[in-house]
Design a protein around this motif. Structure first.
Motif, PDB file in Angstrom:
ATOM      1  N   ASN A 128      15.081  17.936  -2.265  1.00  0.00           N
ATOM      2  CA  ASN A 128      14.822  18.778  -1.100  1.00  0.00           C
ATOM      3  C   ASN A 128      15.422  20.164  -1.315  1.00  0.00           C
ATOM      4  N   PRO A 129      14.700  21.208  -0.909  1.00  0.00           N
ATOM      5  CA  PRO A 129      15.181  22.573  -1.109  1.00  0.00           C
ATOM      6  C   PRO A 129      16.219  23.007  -0.081  1.00  0.00           C
ATOM      7  N   GLY A 130      16.362  22.229   0.949  1.00  0.00           N
ATOM      8  CA  GLY A 130      17.315  22.534   2.006  1.00  0.00           C
ATOM      9  C   GLY A 130      17.374  21.367   2.970  1.00  0.00           C
ATOM     10  N   PRO A 131      18.232  21.458   3.944  1.00  0.00           N
ATOM     11  CA  PRO A 131      18.424  20.325   4.849  1.00  0.00           C
ATOM     12  C   PRO A 131      17.276  20.084   5.833  1.00  0.00           C
ATOM     13  N   ASP A 132      16.331  21.012   5.908  1.00  0.00           N
ATOM     14  CA  ASP A 132      15.270  20.882   6.909  1.00  0.00           C
ATOM     15  C   ASP A 132      13.873  20.701   6.324  1.00  0.00           C
ATOM     16  N   PHE A 133      13.791  20.421   5.023  1.00  0.00           N
ATOM     17  CA  PHE A 133      12.477  20.228   4.396  1.00  0.00           C
ATOM     18  C   PHE A 133      12.556  19.031   3.458  1.00  0.00           C
ATOM     19  N   ASN A 134      11.686  18.057   3.681  1.00  0.00           N
ATOM     20  CA  ASN A 134      11.665  16.837   2.875  1.00  0.00           C
ATOM     21  C   ASN A 134      10.506  16.919   1.882  1.00  0.00           C
ATOM     22  N   THR A 135      10.842  17.176   0.639  1.00  0.00           N
ATOM     23  CA  THR A 135       9.834  17.359  -0.407  1.00  0.00           C
ATOM     24  C   THR A 135       8.946  16.128  -0.562  1.00  0.00           C
ATOM     25  N   MET A 136       9.552  14.952  -0.729  1.00  0.00           N
ATOM     26  CA  MET A 136       8.752  13.741  -0.946  1.00  0.00           C
ATOM     27  C   MET A 136       7.896  13.411   0.269  1.00  0.00           C
ATOM     28  N   ALA A 137       8.427  13.604   1.452  1.00  0.00           N
ATOM     29  CA  ALA A 137       7.630  13.320   2.652  1.00  0.00           C
ATOM     30  C   ALA A 137       6.399  14.229   2.687  1.00  0.00           C
ATOM     31  N   TYR A 138       6.568  15.472   2.272  1.00  0.00           N
ATOM     32  CA  TYR A 138       5.436  16.408   2.255  1.00  0.00           C
ATOM     33  C   TYR A 138       4.392  15.954   1.235  1.00  0.00           C
ATOM     34  N   TYR A 139       4.850  15.609   0.046  1.00  0.00           N
ATOM     35  CA  TYR A 139       3.912  15.142  -0.977  1.00  0.00           C
ATOM     36  C   TYR A 139       3.245  13.825  -0.578  1.00  0.00           C
ATOM     37  N   LEU A 140       3.992  12.924   0.038  1.00  0.00           N
ATOM     38  CA  LEU A 140       3.400  11.652   0.452  1.00  0.00           C
ATOM     39  C   LEU A 140       2.373  11.856   1.559  1.00  0.00           C
ATOM     40  N   PRO A 198      -1.038  14.179  -0.597  1.00  0.00           N
ATOM     41  CA  PRO A 198      -1.088  13.948  -2.045  1.00  0.00           C
ATOM     42  C   PRO A 198      -1.913  14.992  -2.798  1.00  0.00           C
ATOM     43  N   ASP A 199      -2.796  15.687  -2.099  1.00  0.00           N
ATOM     44  CA  ASP A 199      -3.549  16.756  -2.761  1.00  0.00           C
ATOM     45  C   ASP A 199      -2.605  17.847  -3.259  1.00  0.00           C
ATOM     46  N   VAL A 200      -1.512  18.051  -2.556  1.00  0.00           N
ATOM     47  CA  VAL A 200      -0.531  19.058  -2.970  1.00  0.00           C
ATOM     48  C   VAL A 200       0.188  18.584  -4.231  1.00  0.00           C
ATOM     49  N   ILE A 245       0.839  -1.202   0.000  1.00  0.00           N
ATOM     50  CA  ILE A 245       0.000   0.000   0.000  1.00  0.00           C
ATOM     51  C   ILE A 245       0.874   1.252   0.000  1.00  0.00           C
ATOM     52  N   ALA A 246       1.904   1.262   0.835  1.00  0.00           N
ATOM     53  CA  ALA A 246       2.802   2.421   0.897  1.00  0.00           C
ATOM     54  C   ALA A 246       3.520   2.622  -0.436  1.00  0.00           C
ATOM     55  N   LEU A 247       3.953   1.530  -1.055  1.00  0.00           N
ATOM     56  CA  LEU A 247       4.635   1.642  -2.347  1.00  0.00           C
ATOM     57  C   LEU A 247       3.686   2.132  -3.439  1.00  0.00           C
ATOM     58  N   LYS A 248       2.454   1.640  -3.427  1.00  0.00           N
ATOM     59  CA  LYS A 248       1.472   2.105  -4.413  1.00  0.00           C
ATOM     60  C   LYS A 248       1.186   3.592  -4.217  1.00  0.00           C
ATOM     61  N   HIS A 249       1.080   4.009  -2.967  1.00  0.00           N
ATOM     62  CA  HIS A 249       0.838   5.422  -2.667  1.00  0.00           C
ATOM     63  C   HIS A 249       2.007   6.266  -3.178  1.00  0.00           C
ATOM     64  N   ARG A 250       3.227   5.838  -2.873  1.00  0.00           N
ATOM     65  CA  ARG A 250       4.407   6.579  -3.329  1.00  0.00           C
ATOM     66  C   ARG A 250       4.449   6.631  -4.854  1.00  0.00           C
ATOM     67  N   HIS A 251       4.139   5.501  -5.493  1.00  0.00           N
ATOM     68  CA  HIS A 251       4.155   5.457  -6.956  1.00  0.00           C
ATOM     69  C   HIS A 251       3.134   6.439  -7.533  1.00  0.00           C
ATOM     70  N   ALA A 252       1.949   6.488  -6.950  1.00  0.00           N
ATOM     71  CA  ALA A 252       0.919   7.415  -7.432  1.00  0.00           C
ATOM     72  C   ALA A 252       1.385   8.862  -7.294  1.00  0.00           C
ATOM     73  N   VAL A 253       2.008   9.175  -6.173  1.00  0.00           N
ATOM     74  CA  VAL A 253       2.518  10.536  -5.964  1.00  0.00           C
ATOM     75  C   VAL A 253       3.634  10.831  -6.962  1.00  0.00           C
ATOM     76  N   GLU A 254       4.535   9.876  -7.166  1.00  0.00           N
ATOM     77  CA  GLU A 254       5.631  10.090  -8.118  1.00  0.00           C
ATOM     78  C   GLU A 254       5.104  10.287  -9.537  1.00  0.00           C
ATOM     79  N   LEU A 255       4.069   9.544  -9.910  1.00  0.00           N
ATOM     80  CA  LEU A 255       3.471   9.736 -11.236  1.00  0.00           C
ATOM     81  C   LEU A 255       2.852  11.127 -11.362  1.00  0.00           C
TER      82      LEU A 255
END
Length: 171
Positions: free
Chosen positions: A129-141, A144-146, A52-62
């Motif tokens: 990531n835009p800097g050392p304190d912000f995780n882009t993929m974690a935010y999108y995961l 997902p609306d973002v 489920i987590a991998l499918k979710h990540r894949h959907a976000v990556e797509l």
């Protein structure tokens, strides 16, 4: 009590002990079988959660891959600030560190491309990531609306996510 009574009592006690041992053996076997079934179910559940987590990540990556193509060729679209305004928003953010961003990719640094523009047009949608304190993929995961909205993750956080109480993670 006579000898017969003693014999019957002894046989009854022996029979009860034997029956007790048989019941214990059956219960042990059932316990082992149930434990094995429980472990099997736990393993299946963990596998299901991973899938489920991998499918979710894949959907976000797509979604991000689609957004990257759209943004690269046509811009961010209606309802979002223009590129210059976005650069200014990044510059005002404590989470965007242009030196750090360039240090993560020596080829990008060597290309001379503006790190703000790279992040906005490509890097964000690649999950950088835009800097050392912000995780882009974690935010999108987490949101997902973002990912579907065309908003770069950090800009969304700065423009709306912070006030909405959305949580960010460091890489």
């Amino acid at each position: 009590m006579n000898d017969t009574d003693d014999l019957l009592a002894s046989q009854s006690a022996a029979s009860a002990a034997q029956t007790h041992e048989q019941i214990e053996a059956v219960l042990r076997a059932e316990n082992i079988a149930l434990s094995q079934e429980l472990e099997s179910l736990r393993a299946q559940m963990e596998t299901d959660e991973v899938v489920i987590a991998l499918k979710h990540r894949h959907a976000v990556e797509l979604a991000l891959a689609r957004m990257r193509q759209i943004v690269w060729f046509t811009g961010h679209g209606e309802g979002l600030p223009d590129l210059q305004q976005m650069k200014e928003m990044l510059d005002a953010s404590v989470y965007f560190d242009s030196d750090w961003y360039l240090a993560q990719d020596p080829e990008l640094r060597a290309s001379g491309m503006d790190p703000y523009e790279h992040y906005l047009r490509a890097g964000n949608y690649e999950g950088r990531n835009p800097g050392p304190d912000f995780n882009t993929m974690a935010y999108y995961l987490a949101y997902p609306d973002v990912a579907e909205s065309r908003w770069p993750a950090l800009l969304h956080y700065e423009a709306a996510g912070r006030s909405e109480g959305r949580i960010i993670e460091a890489p």
